[in-house]
Design an enzyme around this catalytic site. Sequence first.
Site: not given
Length: 360
Positions: A191, A225, A249
């Site tokens: 990100k 995202d 994860d």
Amino acid sequence: MTYKITLIPGDGIGPEVSEAARRCVDATGVKIDWEIAEAGADVINKYGTPLPDSTLASIRKNKVALKGPLTTPIGTGFRSVNVAIRKELDLYACLRPTKSYLGVRSKYQDIDLVVVRENTEDLYAGIEFEEGKPETKSLIAEIEKLGKKKIRPDSGISIKPISITGTKRIVKFAFDYAVKHGRKKVTAISKANIMKFTDGLFFAAAREVAKEYAGKIEYEERLIDNMCMQLVQKPELYDVLCLPNLYGDILSDLCAGLIGGLGIAPGANLGEGLAVFEAIHGSAPKYAGQNKVNPVAMILSAVLMLEYLGEKAAANRLEAAVAGVIAKGEKVTYDLKSDRNDPSAVGTSQMADAIISALQ
Ligand code: NAD
């Protein structure tokens, strides 16, 4: 030859799925002397810790372990033993292949993704400051002074370290895996638009490593995202996915969902000469002791272990037996039936028996 391997049964559903996996491995004919080692909440009274030194010593000595899931208290209590094992042994690469098996109920077919998750850094580093504590207040004051940013005084703080060293070695692992396994592309995911000095660094370091593989393995970057949406819409565009710890994860559970659930998603934690094999799933406490859950994730983790040991033929036979039992759809656990209440679903140990019978 006989391999000596550490077996950590785990807690919750751990002992049931570990026993199923152990029996399947033994049935391949590969000779293993299993050394049982304890860990988890149940051993705190005995050893004063959920991760006894003897357990770490056993893994260090034997170099290879098969591990059942271990419960971590949520929000409070002791820190994750699973994370502690990975950090103590510097098992920096978490490898989670997710692949479709014929006969599994899923909205997707032909999924073949490999998640490579950094296992030692990021928000999993365990560097946390509890709300209200004096050291948290002085940290907040220091950050406000240095960063010229306001932090609410009633905040808790978790630190996210991501290093060039840690990133380069996990990205190199992903590329080397891609080369060795005939994969085409590595996608680095973070990100970086928001966390420029950690996730931005992850991309910058990944790009450096990617240059060494130019012309051999394709490299691309995605924001986490967008990646979640893309994987749901067009998973076929992706191959090897390389991520920092937390995103890795989360995304590996998403990938497990694409292939039909956590019951069939295996994993491995790999370091320099040390390896601990475990399913992605946790201890599912509500199913503990019921001989109900799917042993396949743990059995396929054992398949990864056999490959790691160089026992490729046994690994292939065991995977084929698993695939055969799933494809038949008769002696399978409830999660692999089209109706979860199907009374013909079998238990954990009966599915392991069917896999053992299917071994050729
Ligand atoms: P979980 O993976 O234990 O279970 C979530 C759900 O997934 C279960 O309720 C069940 O519906 C399904 N599931 C999981 N394993 C399955 C199997 N073998 N067969 C069929 N269905 C299965 O996740 P959770 O409930 O978030 O966590 C429970 C505990 O496990 C927590 O204490 C958590 O910290 C721990 N955990 C441990 C590990 C590990 O040991 N590496 C990994 C993840 C979670």
